[in-house]
Design a protein around this motif. Structure first.
Motif, PDB file in Angstrom:
ATOM      1  N   THR A 107      -8.849   1.532 -24.813  1.00 31.17           N
ATOM      2  CA  THR A 107      -9.301   0.161 -24.056  1.00 31.17           C
ATOM      3  C   THR A 107      -9.680  -0.905 -25.583  1.00 31.17           C
ATOM      4  O   THR A 107      -9.599  -0.693 -26.492  1.00 31.17           O
ATOM      5  CB  THR A 107     -11.224   0.506 -23.430  1.00 31.17           C
ATOM      6  N   THR A 108      -9.317  -2.235 -24.289  1.00 26.78           N
ATOM      7  CA  THR A 108      -9.037  -3.297 -25.495  1.00 26.78           C
ATOM      8  C   THR A 108      -9.397  -4.524 -24.732  1.00 26.78           C
ATOM      9  O   THR A 108      -9.253  -3.958 -23.221  1.00 26.78           O
ATOM     10  CB  THR A 108      -7.829  -3.690 -26.128  1.00 26.78           C
ATOM     11  N   ASN A 109     -10.271  -5.476 -25.192  1.00 26.84           N
ATOM     12  CA  ASN A 109     -11.045  -6.613 -24.325  1.00 26.84           C
ATOM     13  C   ASN A 109     -10.138  -7.731 -24.021  1.00 26.84           C
ATOM     14  O   ASN A 109      -9.811  -8.172 -25.735  1.00 26.84           O
ATOM     15  CB  ASN A 109     -12.476  -6.973 -24.388  1.00 26.84           C
ATOM     16  N   LEU A 110     -10.051  -8.473 -23.327  1.00 28.66           N
ATOM     17  CA  LEU A 110      -9.722 -10.033 -23.452  1.00 28.66           C
ATOM     18  C   LEU A 110     -10.538 -10.486 -22.736  1.00 28.66           C
ATOM     19  O   LEU A 110     -10.124 -10.480 -21.384  1.00 28.66           O
ATOM     20  CB  LEU A 110      -8.090  -9.362 -22.777  1.00 28.66           C
ATOM     21  N   PRO A 111      -9.785 -11.831 -23.114  1.00 30.40           N
ATOM     22  CA  PRO A 111     -10.565 -13.358 -22.202  1.00 30.40           C
ATOM     23  C   PRO A 111      -9.450 -13.020 -21.327  1.00 30.40           C
ATOM     24  O   PRO A 111      -8.193 -13.283 -21.568  1.00 30.40           O
ATOM     25  CB  PRO A 111     -10.959 -14.614 -23.132  1.00 30.40           C
ATOM     26  N   LEU A 112     -10.144 -13.676 -20.284  1.00 31.69           N
ATOM     27  CA  LEU A 112      -9.008 -13.516 -18.545  1.00 31.69           C
ATOM     28  C   LEU A 112      -7.953 -14.413 -19.254  1.00 31.69           C
ATOM     29  O   LEU A 112      -6.725 -14.870 -18.422  1.00 31.69           O
ATOM     30  CB  LEU A 112      -9.674 -14.052 -17.415  1.00 31.69           C
ATOM     31  N   ALA A 113      -8.622 -15.882 -19.595  1.00 33.39           N
ATOM     32  CA  ALA A 113      -7.388 -17.043 -20.061  1.00 33.39           C
ATOM     33  C   ALA A 113      -6.612 -16.257 -21.105  1.00 33.39           C
ATOM     34  O   ALA A 113      -4.877 -17.757 -21.212  1.00 33.39           O
ATOM     35  CB  ALA A 113      -8.364 -18.081 -20.612  1.00 33.39           C
ATOM     36  N   ASP A 114      -6.206 -15.151 -21.994  1.00 31.45           N
ATOM     37  CA  ASP A 114      -5.884 -15.073 -22.794  1.00 31.45           C
ATOM     38  C   ASP A 114      -4.571 -13.993 -22.004  1.00 31.45           C
ATOM     39  O   ASP A 114      -3.392 -13.722 -22.580  1.00 31.45           O
ATOM     40  CB  ASP A 114      -5.976 -13.661 -23.856  1.00 31.45           C
ATOM     41  N   LEU A 115      -4.483 -13.784 -20.699  1.00 33.01           N
ATOM     42  CA  LEU A 115      -4.121 -12.951 -19.852  1.00 33.01           C
ATOM     43  C   LEU A 115      -2.995 -13.523 -18.143  1.00 33.01           C
ATOM     44  O   LEU A 115      -2.874 -13.474 -17.816  1.00 33.01           O
ATOM     45  CB  LEU A 115      -4.098 -11.901 -19.341  1.00 33.01           C
ATOM     46  N   THR A 116      -3.530 -15.312 -18.334  1.00 34.14           N
ATOM     47  CA  THR A 116      -3.015 -15.569 -17.521  1.00 34.14           C
ATOM     48  C   THR A 116      -2.097 -16.868 -18.138  1.00 34.14           C
ATOM     49  O   THR A 116      -2.220 -16.888 -18.955  1.00 34.14           O
ATOM     50  CB  THR A 116      -4.331 -16.432 -16.625  1.00 34.14           C
ATOM     51  N   GLY A 117      -1.129 -17.642 -17.109  1.00 36.77           N
ATOM     52  CA  GLY A 117      -0.763 -19.020 -17.701  1.00 36.77           C
ATOM     53  C   GLY A 117       0.802 -18.902 -18.531  1.00 36.77           C
ATOM     54  O   GLY A 117       1.173 -19.680 -19.305  1.00 36.77           O
ATOM     55  N   GLY A 118       1.237 -17.531 -17.383  1.00 36.61           N
ATOM     56  CA  GLY A 118       2.225 -16.603 -18.295  1.00 36.61           C
ATOM     57  C   GLY A 118       1.959 -16.616 -19.417  1.00 36.61           C
ATOM     58  O   GLY A 118       3.392 -17.141 -20.618  1.00 36.61           O
ATOM     59  N   ARG A 119       1.122 -16.063 -19.999  1.00 34.99           N
ATOM     60  CA  ARG A 119       0.781 -15.178 -21.655  1.00 34.99           C
ATOM     61  C   ARG A 119       1.031 -14.182 -21.683  1.00 34.99           C
ATOM     62  O   ARG A 119       1.074 -13.231 -22.481  1.00 34.99           O
ATOM     63  CB  ARG A 119      -0.476 -16.239 -21.961  1.00 34.99           C
ATOM     64  N   ALA A 120       1.169 -13.309 -20.370  1.00 39.69           N
ATOM     65  CA  ALA A 120       0.678 -11.829 -20.656  1.00 39.69           C
ATOM     66  C   ALA A 120       1.401 -10.990 -19.821  1.00 39.69           C
ATOM     67  O   ALA A 120       2.546 -11.797 -19.055  1.00 39.69           O
ATOM     68  CB  ALA A 120      -0.513 -11.389 -20.683  1.00 39.69           C
ATOM     69  N   TRP A 121       2.287  -9.784 -20.580  1.00 44.34           N
ATOM     70  CA  TRP A 121       3.346  -8.985 -19.217  1.00 44.34           C
ATOM     71  C   TRP A 121       2.776  -7.987 -19.570  1.00 44.34           C
ATOM     72  O   TRP A 121       2.323  -7.351 -20.417  1.00 44.34           O
ATOM     73  CB  TRP A 121       4.492  -8.833 -20.467  1.00 44.34           C
ATOM     74  N   ILE A 122       2.869  -7.413 -18.209  1.00 47.11           N
ATOM     75  CA  ILE A 122       3.317  -5.928 -17.972  1.00 47.11           C
ATOM     76  C   ILE A 122       5.102  -5.098 -18.616  1.00 47.11           C
ATOM     77  O   ILE A 122       5.726  -6.166 -18.005  1.00 47.11           O
ATOM     78  CB  ILE A 122       3.072  -5.008 -16.922  1.00 47.11           C
ATOM     79  N   ALA A 123       5.035  -5.196 -20.118  1.00 46.56           N
ATOM     80  CA  ALA A 123       6.943  -4.827 -19.995  1.00 46.56           C
ATOM     81  C   ALA A 123       6.481  -2.688 -20.162  1.00 46.56           C
ATOM     82  O   ALA A 123       6.318  -2.316 -20.517  1.00 46.56           O
ATOM     83  CB  ALA A 123       6.454  -5.477 -21.362  1.00 46.56           C
ATOM     84  N   TRP A 124       7.956  -2.986 -20.355  1.00 45.36           N
ATOM     85  CA  TRP A 124       9.088  -1.034 -19.971  1.00 45.36           C
ATOM     86  C   TRP A 124      10.564  -2.059 -20.581  1.00 45.36           C
ATOM     87  O   TRP A 124      10.836  -0.593 -20.560  1.00 45.36           O
ATOM     88  CB  TRP A 124       8.643  -0.961 -18.372  1.00 45.36           C
ATOM     89  N   GLU A 125      11.061  -2.695 -20.919  1.00 43.85           N
ATOM     90  CA  GLU A 125      12.065  -2.767 -21.670  1.00 43.85           C
ATOM     91  C   GLU A 125      11.637  -3.421 -23.268  1.00 43.85           C
ATOM     92  O   GLU A 125      10.690  -4.484 -22.765  1.00 43.85           O
ATOM     93  CB  GLU A 125      12.770  -3.558 -21.047  1.00 43.85           C
ATOM     94  N   TYR A 126      12.456  -3.109 -24.238  1.00 44.19           N
ATOM     95  CA  TYR A 126      11.894  -4.099 -25.698  1.00 44.19           C
ATOM     96  C   TYR A 126      13.931  -3.544 -25.716  1.00 44.19           C
ATOM     97  O   TYR A 126      14.842  -2.637 -25.726  1.00 44.19           O
ATOM     98  CB  TYR A 126      11.899  -3.009 -26.358  1.00 44.19           C
ATOM     99  N   GLU A 127      14.243  -5.264 -26.018  1.00 45.78           N
ATOM    100  CA  GLU A 127      15.397  -5.572 -26.102  1.00 45.78           C
ATOM    101  C   GLU A 127      16.341  -4.995 -25.322  1.00 45.78           C
ATOM    102  O   GLU A 127      17.787  -3.674 -26.056  1.00 45.78           O
ATOM    103  CB  GLU A 127      16.338  -5.290 -27.598  1.00 45.78           C
ATOM    104  N   GLY A 128      16.484  -4.705 -24.237  1.00 47.18           N
ATOM    105  CA  GLY A 128      17.660  -4.251 -23.363  1.00 47.18           C
ATOM    106  C   GLY A 128      17.192  -2.701 -22.596  1.00 47.18           C
ATOM    107  O   GLY A 128      18.446  -2.917 -21.523  1.00 47.18           O
TER     108      GLY A 128
END
Length: 201
Positions: free
Chosen positions: A119-140
């Motif tokens: 687990t890790t904690n984050l302010p919601l402001a750090d997860l919104t506004g185009g600042r966070a992703w669910i990522a499943w690709e790296y360099e294509g």
């Protein structure tokens, strides 16, 4: 030469894009995990948003891949002092998931949790506004298991322990709740440019 306590690392190189106390890892991508890499297939993977939301939602691998694709191109920084420049991750903006779940107006924070229990904690402001992703690709290419594949949280403007590997979900809260490393002396937020490595920094 100033050395950040606890992180001797490699010789520092003058680079305007490097946060303080960091070195350019170049083509290397060190593998650092608090847990053993799980054997988690895309068919077994899911992502859930719950807690203080209007509509708790769970997405399967196929359902998540039907959402609008989004990519991050830029830099990443690890608390152990390495940085990588000009990387590209592909996935879906976290804004898309949160828009569908609709956090309550009282929501201020989230706890990200992994399929391994991390687990890790984050302010919601750090997860919104185009600042966070669910990522499943790296360099294509599909994200490698040792780097969090099938999918990881990506919050590139914070130290990389905040970008939880093998992401399973977000629990939306109206208060801050420390995660694994935060309970073990790391900073609650982890801004690389302010060297927020440890509690009290």
């Amino acid at each position: 030469m100033n050395v950040t306590r606890g992180f001797t690392g490699r010789p520092r190189v003058q680079n305007a894009g490097l946060p303080p106390g960091q070195y350019d890892a170049g083509d290397d991508w060190p593998v650092l995990s608090a847990e053993v890499t799980p054997e988690l297939t895309p068919a077994e993977w899911s992502f859930r948003v719950d807690g203080l939301v209007e509509e708790p939602r769970t997405w399967s691998w196929d359902e998540a891949h039907q959402l609008p694709a989004s990519a991050y191109e830029g830099d990443i920084h690890c608390v152990t002092s390495w940085s990588k420049f000009g990387v590209r991750f592909g996935g879906v903006s976290l804004d898309t998931f949160l828009h569908m779940a609709r956090p309550h107006g009282s929501a201020t924070h989230a706890v990200a949790y992994s399929h391994t229990g991390y687990t890790t904690n984050l302010p919601l402001a750090d997860l919104t506004g185009g600042r966070a992703w669910i990522a499943w690709e790296y360099e294509g290419e599909p994200l490698a298991p040792e780097h969090g594949g099938p999918a990881r949280l990506l919050v590139p403007h914070l130290y990389f322990w905040k970008s939880a590997k093998w992401i399973a979900g977000l629990r939306i809260l109206d208060h801050d709740e420390p995660g694994f490393w935060e309970q073990n002396g790391y900073h609650a937020r982890g801004n690389p440019w302010e060297e927020q490595r440890y509690s009290g920094d």
